[in-house]
Motif scaffolding. Structure first.
Motif, mmCIF file in Angstrom:
data_model
loop_
_atom_site.group_PDB
_atom_site.id
_atom_site.type_symbol
_atom_site.label_atom_id
_atom_site.label_comp_id
_atom_site.label_asym_id
_atom_site.label_seq_id
_atom_site.Cartn_x
_atom_site.Cartn_y
_atom_site.Cartn_z
ATOM 1 N N GLU A 9 -31.379 14.853 6.843
ATOM 2 C CA GLU A 9 -30.256 14.325 7.350
ATOM 3 C C GLU A 9 -30.240 14.291 9.019
ATOM 4 O OE1 GLU A 9 -26.635 17.291 8.311
ATOM 5 O OE2 GLU A 9 -26.607 16.842 6.412
ATOM 6 N N LEU A 10 -30.884 15.195 9.582
ATOM 7 C CA LEU A 10 -31.275 15.112 11.010
ATOM 8 C C LEU A 10 -32.004 13.896 11.358
ATOM 9 C CD1 LEU A 10 -31.772 18.735 11.720
ATOM 10 C CD2 LEU A 10 -29.819 17.579 12.728
ATOM 11 N N ARG A 11 -33.219 13.795 10.511
ATOM 12 C CA ARG A 11 -33.993 12.488 10.740
ATOM 13 C C ARG A 11 -33.132 11.285 10.648
ATOM 14 N NH1 ARG A 11 -36.231 8.971 7.587
ATOM 15 N NH2 ARG A 11 -35.850 10.163 5.721
ATOM 16 N N GLU A 12 -32.401 11.164 9.634
ATOM 17 C CA GLU A 12 -31.637 9.978 9.544
ATOM 18 C C GLU A 12 -30.658 9.391 10.431
ATOM 19 O OE1 GLU A 12 -30.484 10.119 5.454
ATOM 20 O OE2 GLU A 12 -32.180 9.073 4.762
ATOM 21 N N GLU A 13 -29.972 10.742 10.959
ATOM 22 C CA GLU A 13 -29.147 10.524 12.009
ATOM 23 C C GLU A 13 -29.506 9.923 13.313
ATOM 24 O OE1 GLU A 13 -27.289 14.400 12.420
ATOM 25 O OE2 GLU A 13 -26.094 14.426 10.632
ATOM 26 N N ARG A 14 -30.704 10.434 13.237
ATOM 27 C CA ARG A 14 -31.516 10.134 14.706
ATOM 28 C C ARG A 14 -32.264 8.586 14.556
ATOM 29 N NH1 ARG A 14 -29.561 14.772 14.355
ATOM 30 N NH2 ARG A 14 -29.326 16.261 16.079
ATOM 31 N N GLY A 15 -32.342 7.696 13.333
ATOM 32 C CA GLY A 15 -32.753 6.733 13.348
ATOM 33 C C GLY A 15 -34.447 6.933 13.513
ATOM 34 N N LEU A 16 -34.930 8.074 13.022
ATOM 35 C CA LEU A 16 -36.333 8.392 13.107
ATOM 36 C C LEU A 16 -37.190 8.150 11.720
ATOM 37 C CD1 LEU A 16 -36.421 11.736 15.008
ATOM 38 C CD2 LEU A 16 -37.110 9.562 15.892
ATOM 39 N N LEU A 17 -38.252 7.642 11.672
ATOM 40 C CA LEU A 17 -38.916 7.359 10.575
ATOM 41 C C LEU A 17 -39.786 8.772 10.022
ATOM 42 C CD1 LEU A 17 -40.360 3.668 11.351
ATOM 43 C CD2 LEU A 17 -38.220 4.430 10.046
ATOM 44 N N GLN A 18 -40.019 8.799 8.729
ATOM 45 C CA GLN A 18 -40.991 9.692 8.175
ATOM 46 C C GLN A 18 -42.281 9.868 8.608
ATOM 47 O OE1 GLN A 18 -40.861 9.769 4.048
ATOM 48 N NE2 GLN A 18 -39.120 10.890 3.839
ATOM 49 N N ARG A 19 -42.644 8.597 9.146
ATOM 50 C CA ARG A 19 -44.184 8.393 9.717
ATOM 51 C C ARG A 19 -43.963 9.035 11.022
ATOM 52 N NH1 ARG A 19 -43.538 2.487 9.681
ATOM 53 N NH2 ARG A 19 -43.088 1.832 12.120
ATOM 54 N N GLN A 20 -43.065 9.036 11.835
ATOM 55 C CA GLN A 20 -42.638 9.271 13.179
ATOM 56 C C GLN A 20 -42.882 10.880 13.103
ATOM 57 O OE1 GLN A 20 -39.151 7.128 13.868
ATOM 58 N NE2 GLN A 20 -40.197 6.661 15.841
ATOM 59 N N LEU A 21 -42.318 11.517 12.136
ATOM 60 C CA LEU A 21 -42.258 13.018 12.243
ATOM 61 C C LEU A 21 -43.564 13.512 11.627
ATOM 62 C CD1 LEU A 21 -39.523 14.779 12.764
ATOM 63 C CD2 LEU A 21 -39.135 12.621 12.411
ATOM 64 N N SER A 22 -44.172 12.977 10.664
ATOM 65 C CA SER A 22 -45.349 13.307 10.228
ATOM 66 C C SER A 22 -46.580 13.446 11.251
ATOM 67 C CB SER A 22 -45.956 12.436 9.090
ATOM 68 O OG SER A 22 -46.078 11.313 9.370
ATOM 69 N N ILE A 27 -49.428 15.827 10.116
ATOM 70 C CA ILE A 27 -49.752 15.852 8.924
ATOM 71 C C ILE A 27 -49.484 14.396 8.280
ATOM 72 C CG2 ILE A 27 -48.900 18.010 8.403
ATOM 73 C CD1 ILE A 27 -46.078 17.128 7.515
ATOM 74 N N ASP A 28 -49.889 14.089 7.019
ATOM 75 C CA ASP A 28 -49.646 12.738 6.579
ATOM 76 C C ASP A 28 -48.190 12.542 6.032
ATOM 77 O OD1 ASP A 28 -49.667 13.705 3.907
ATOM 78 O OD2 ASP A 28 -51.572 12.984 3.635
ATOM 79 N N THR A 29 -47.776 11.381 6.036
ATOM 80 C CA THR A 29 -46.207 10.992 5.705
ATOM 81 C C THR A 29 -45.957 11.357 4.147
ATOM 82 O OG1 THR A 29 -46.575 9.071 7.045
ATOM 83 C CG2 THR A 29 -44.780 9.061 5.600
ATOM 84 N N PRO A 30 -46.779 11.132 3.025
ATOM 85 C CA PRO A 30 -46.675 11.694 1.862
ATOM 86 C C PRO A 30 -46.267 13.208 2.116
ATOM 87 C CG PRO A 30 -48.295 10.428 1.524
ATOM 88 C CD PRO A 30 -48.126 10.633 3.192
ATOM 89 N N MET A 31 -46.992 13.940 2.536
ATOM 90 C CA MET A 31 -46.952 15.418 2.964
ATOM 91 C C MET A 31 -45.467 15.718 3.247
ATOM 92 S SD MET A 31 -48.038 18.655 2.564
ATOM 93 C CE MET A 31 -49.863 18.304 2.760
ATOM 94 N N TYR A 32 -45.160 15.103 4.548
ATOM 95 C CA TYR A 32 -43.743 15.064 5.158
ATOM 96 C C TYR A 32 -42.771 14.803 4.225
ATOM 97 C CZ TYR A 32 -39.487 14.919 8.015
ATOM 98 O OH TYR A 32 -38.300 15.117 8.263
ATOM 99 N N SER A 33 -43.086 13.787 3.489
ATOM 100 C CA SER A 33 -41.870 13.385 2.272
ATOM 101 C C SER A 33 -41.784 14.474 1.319
ATOM 102 C CB SER A 33 -42.447 12.100 1.767
ATOM 103 O OG SER A 33 -41.477 11.581 0.605
ATOM 104 N N LYS A 34 -42.784 15.348 0.928
ATOM 105 C CA LYS A 34 -42.521 16.376 0.360
ATOM 106 C C LYS A 34 -41.954 17.396 0.554
ATOM 107 C CE LYS A 34 -46.733 15.374 -2.714
ATOM 108 N NZ LYS A 34 -47.966 15.687 -2.969
ATOM 109 N N ILE A 35 -41.972 17.815 1.962
ATOM 110 C CA ILE A 35 -41.155 18.612 2.499
ATOM 111 C C ILE A 35 -39.714 18.275 2.470
ATOM 112 C CG2 ILE A 35 -40.839 19.757 4.773
ATOM 113 C CD1 ILE A 35 -43.732 19.400 5.598
ATOM 114 N N GLU A 36 -39.216 17.141 2.821
ATOM 115 C CA GLU A 36 -38.077 16.630 2.843
ATOM 116 C C GLU A 36 -37.407 16.897 1.505
ATOM 117 O OE1 GLU A 36 -36.955 12.899 4.211
ATOM 118 O OE2 GLU A 36 -37.226 13.492 6.228
ATOM 119 N N ARG A 37 -38.193 16.656 0.302
ATOM 120 C CA ARG A 37 -37.887 16.628 -1.144
ATOM 121 C C ARG A 37 -37.747 17.971 -1.551
ATOM 122 N NH1 ARG A 37 -41.595 12.438 -1.741
ATOM 123 N NH2 ARG A 37 -42.921 13.619 -3.027
#
Length: 95
Positions: A9-22, A27-37
């Motif tokens: 929710e915070l990431r989407e509100e701020r218009g950030l991409l998963q790859r930016q957070l990862s 960490i790699d983007t798939p790992m970050y995606s798993k954290i969100e899920r």
């Protein structure tokens, strides 16, 4: 899963991409995606980084992160989970 839902929710509100957070979390983007899920848990050391990127109080994210861990722990103990949480709350008050 409440932590993953909150950071998504915070990431989407701020218009950030998963790859930016990862990338920021190193960490790699798939790992970050798993954290969100909710399929993987974020590390405690990642909380300050996320708080800074999302421009929120670290305490807020840490509270949600810890609450998520508590829920995961008591999830399978449905018949006693409320009693266990009440016991912990009492210990914290006395502590």
């Amino acid at each position: 899963m409440i932590f993953g839902k909150k950071i998504k929710e915070l990431r989407e509100e701020r218009g950030l991409l998963q790859r930016q957070l990862s990338a920021a979390l190193e960490i790699d983007t798939p790992m970050y995606s798993k954290i969100e899920r909710g399929e993987r848990k974020a590390k405690r050391s990642q909380i300050p980084i996320m708080a800074k990127l999302f421009n929120v109080e670290e305490k807020e994210l840490l509270t949600i992160w810890l609450a998520d861990k508590v829920l995961d722990t008591v999830e399978d103990a449905s018949e006693v989970k409320n009693d266990a949480i009440a016991y912990v709350q009492n210990e914290i008050k006395e502590g």
